[in-house]
Design an enzyme around this catalytic site. Structure first.
Site, mmCIF file in Angstrom:
data_model
loop_
_atom_site.group_PDB
_atom_site.id
_atom_site.type_symbol
_atom_site.label_atom_id
_atom_site.label_comp_id
_atom_site.label_asym_id
_atom_site.label_seq_id
_atom_site.Cartn_x
_atom_site.Cartn_y
_atom_site.Cartn_z
ATOM 1 C CE1 TYR A 110 -2.266 3.310 2.548
ATOM 2 C CE2 TYR A 110 -3.638 2.605 0.711
ATOM 3 C CZ TYR A 110 -3.344 3.523 1.702
ATOM 4 O OH TYR A 110 -4.130 4.659 1.843
ATOM 5 C CG ASP A 120 5.925 3.931 0.242
ATOM 6 O OD1 ASP A 120 4.718 3.650 0.000
ATOM 7 O OD2 ASP A 120 6.264 4.631 1.220
ATOM 8 C CE LYS A 143 2.646 4.829 7.855
ATOM 9 N NZ LYS A 143 1.303 4.754 8.439
HETATM 10 P P1 KE4 Z 1 -0.675 8.519 4.413
HETATM 11 O O1 KE4 Z 1 -1.253 9.185 3.192
HETATM 12 O O2 KE4 Z 1 -1.706 7.679 5.154
HETATM 13 O O3 KE4 Z 1 0.070 9.476 5.336
HETATM 14 O O4 KE4 Z 1 0.497 7.501 3.918
HETATM 15 C C1 KE4 Z 1 0.155 6.518 2.974
HETATM 16 C C2 KE4 Z 1 1.161 5.389 3.051
HETATM 17 C C3 KE4 Z 1 2.147 5.302 2.081
HETATM 18 N N1 KE4 Z 1 3.072 4.322 2.107
HETATM 19 C C4 KE4 Z 1 3.075 3.397 3.090
HETATM 20 C C5 KE4 Z 1 4.126 2.320 3.080
HETATM 21 C C6 KE4 Z 1 2.091 3.441 4.118
HETATM 22 O O5 KE4 Z 1 2.117 2.492 5.100
HETATM 23 C C7 KE4 Z 1 1.116 4.444 4.103
HETATM 24 C C8 KE4 Z 1 0.020 4.532 5.154
HETATM 25 N N2 KE4 Z 1 -0.094 3.405 6.030
HETATM 26 C C9 KE4 Z 1 -1.389 3.186 6.627
HETATM 27 C C10 KE4 Z 1 -1.262 2.034 7.644
HETATM 28 N N3 KE4 Z 1 -1.004 0.788 7.044
HETATM 29 C C11 KE4 Z 1 -1.953 4.401 7.278
HETATM 30 C C12 KE4 Z 1 -3.147 4.162 8.166
HETATM 31 C C13 KE4 Z 1 -4.435 4.562 7.519
HETATM 32 O O6 KE4 Z 1 -4.586 4.351 6.295
HETATM 33 O O7 KE4 Z 1 -5.293 5.092 8.270
#
Ligand code: KE4
Length: 426
Positions: free
Chosen positions: A143, A238, A266
């Protein structure tokens, strides 16, 4: 009796779709009522009913220092006294850019944004602008945020042109996304042999955390770097989740790989909306206002988020930080494996850790692929999740998410967690 969490969840659904501002928070895959948190301190959170939990989600990774770390609170409070946002350059943005480029040798230039999605979406557009190509390779189970071209998942898990897994993604957009099995070197070699000159970028979670924790093989890591190099495609690591979570030089430091672009999020924001993408100067030079690839953001480089990020990066850079965090996280997963090994085969549970992140699997084996993860026992995980919730242990509300330990988690917290797990698993 209706709990306060239940009352709030009902109220939230009046005007917020599903009652949440991010789907995974709704407990959809584990069932039950999501907990509304009102306070976090160190390794602990308290929900709306006043129940205390040891927190192994940490806001999905950012809170490597634990909740409300004094250094972060002080930095944000001090900065806020001088204003919240200017929409103009500030000195703090130079400081954090310099620090990131010093910490990550692959990062020669960096652009700050407000979310991981913005970072990956922008990095992909930049790679397409730099190469003049359209095709993107991603891996099933990874993701990278919710930009259209990334919400695509192979139906069969083999090489395929993506079919949108989210409504609203035009087929024409998905057609440029090639989805491959994670850790499958042969599939990767075949795609590059067939259409390497059309591939703008390969984006990968260098240690996957969004299909639960799945580690790459050495061969897979090497193949991604060699094939992108040989065919002039941009290798995008990523590291939104792994960045400053698995080590001070991120997953790329563990792998000894120099990606062309890296996405961060994060931890880099310490709990406030700060993310970034950066890497080779020749690629970044294509970015507006220097070059033709447009990218922008009202709150990019926000002073409060930068202050939280700087305070966090300074804390994790202290000598011994990652050695201690990694050892503590490994003690947790070693303890869980010892419990799991003693269970009958059908109740077997396994775990692994990398740095300050871990995976727990309702399966007798550690997964090495998306299919392995999909074969784990989801319903057994859901029961385990709720048993832990009752014991005051807050795990990620999904069998397909990694967990996180912070520097604030004490050995006693880990021991208490393991004894609660032992009690509930026997
Ligand atoms: P955000 O747009 O949520 O800040 O980041 C997206 C993203 C991009 N790349 C990786 C490897 C990520 O894990 C994420 C976001 N991770 C999720 C949890 N698995 C965020 C939690 C959520 O979607 O509420």
């Amino acid at each position: 009796m209706t709990t306060r969490n239940e009352q709030l969840f009902a109220a939230a659904q009046q005007h917020i779709p599903g009652g949440v501002n991010s789907p995974v928070r709704a407990f959809g895959s584990v069932g039950g009522t999501p907990r509304f948190f009102k306070k976090g301190e160190g390794a602990y959170v308290w929900d709306a009913d006043g129940k205390k939990y040891i927190d192994y989600v940490g806001s999905w990774g950012p809170l490597i220092l634990g909740h409300a770390h004094p250094a972060v609170i002080e930095a944000v409070t001090r900065t806020a006294q001088n204003g919240m946002s200017f929409g103009a350059p500030t000195e703090g943005e130079i400081d954090i850019a310099d620090l990131l480029c010093q910490m990550l040798p692959s990062m020669q230039q960096v652009r700050l944004v407000s979310s991981g999605t913005e970072a990956t979406m922008s990095a992909i557009r930049l790679a397409r602008g730099f190469t003049g190509r359209d095709k993107l390779i991603k891996f099933e189970g990874c993701y990278h945020g919710h930009a259209d071209s990334l919400l695509v998942k192979a139906g069969s898990g083999l090489l395929t042109f993506g079919n949108p897994s989210s409504a609203g993604v035009p087929a024409a957009v998905a057609a440029d996304t090639i989805v491959l099995p994670y850790n499958d070197v042969a599939a990767l070699e075949a795609v590059f042999a067939e259409q390497g000159d059309k591939i703008a970028a390969l984006i990968v979670e260098p240690i996957a955390g969004n299909m639960n924790l799945v580690q790459p093989s050495k061969e897979f890591v090497a193949a991604m770097r060699k094939l992108t190099q040989d065919h002039g495609a941009v290798l995008i690591y990523d590291e939104v989740m792994t960045g400053f979570r698995v080590g001070l030089q991120c997953a790329q430091g563990l792998h000894g790989i120099t990606p062309d672009l890296t996405c961060l999020g994060k931890v880099v924001g310490g709990g406030l909306p700060l993310a970034a993408f950066g890497g080779r100067a020749d690629i970044m030079a294509k970015l507006a206002p220097l070059g033709p690839v447009y990218q922008a953001g009202t709150l990019s480089g926000n002073p409060l988020a930068v202050a939280a990020g700087m305070a966090t990066l300074q804390e994790i850079s202290k000598p011994g930080f990652f050695e201690a965090l990694s050892a503590k996280t490994k003690a947790f997963t070693d303890g869980l494996n010892a419990i799991g090994q003693a269970l009958p085969a059908e109740k077997r549970i396994t775990a692994q850790s990398v740095g300050g992140m871990f995976g727990i699997y309702c399966s007798p084996n550690i997964p090495h692929s998306y299919n392995d993860v999909m074969n784990s026992d989801r319903s057994r995980f859901n029961a385990f999740f709720h048993a832990m919730l009752a014991e005051g242990v807050y795990l990620a509300p999904s069998a397909f998410e990694a967990g996180f330990v912070s520097v604030a988690h004490s050995i006693t917290d880990i021991e208490n967690t393991l004894s609660a797990m032992q009690t509930r698993l026997e």
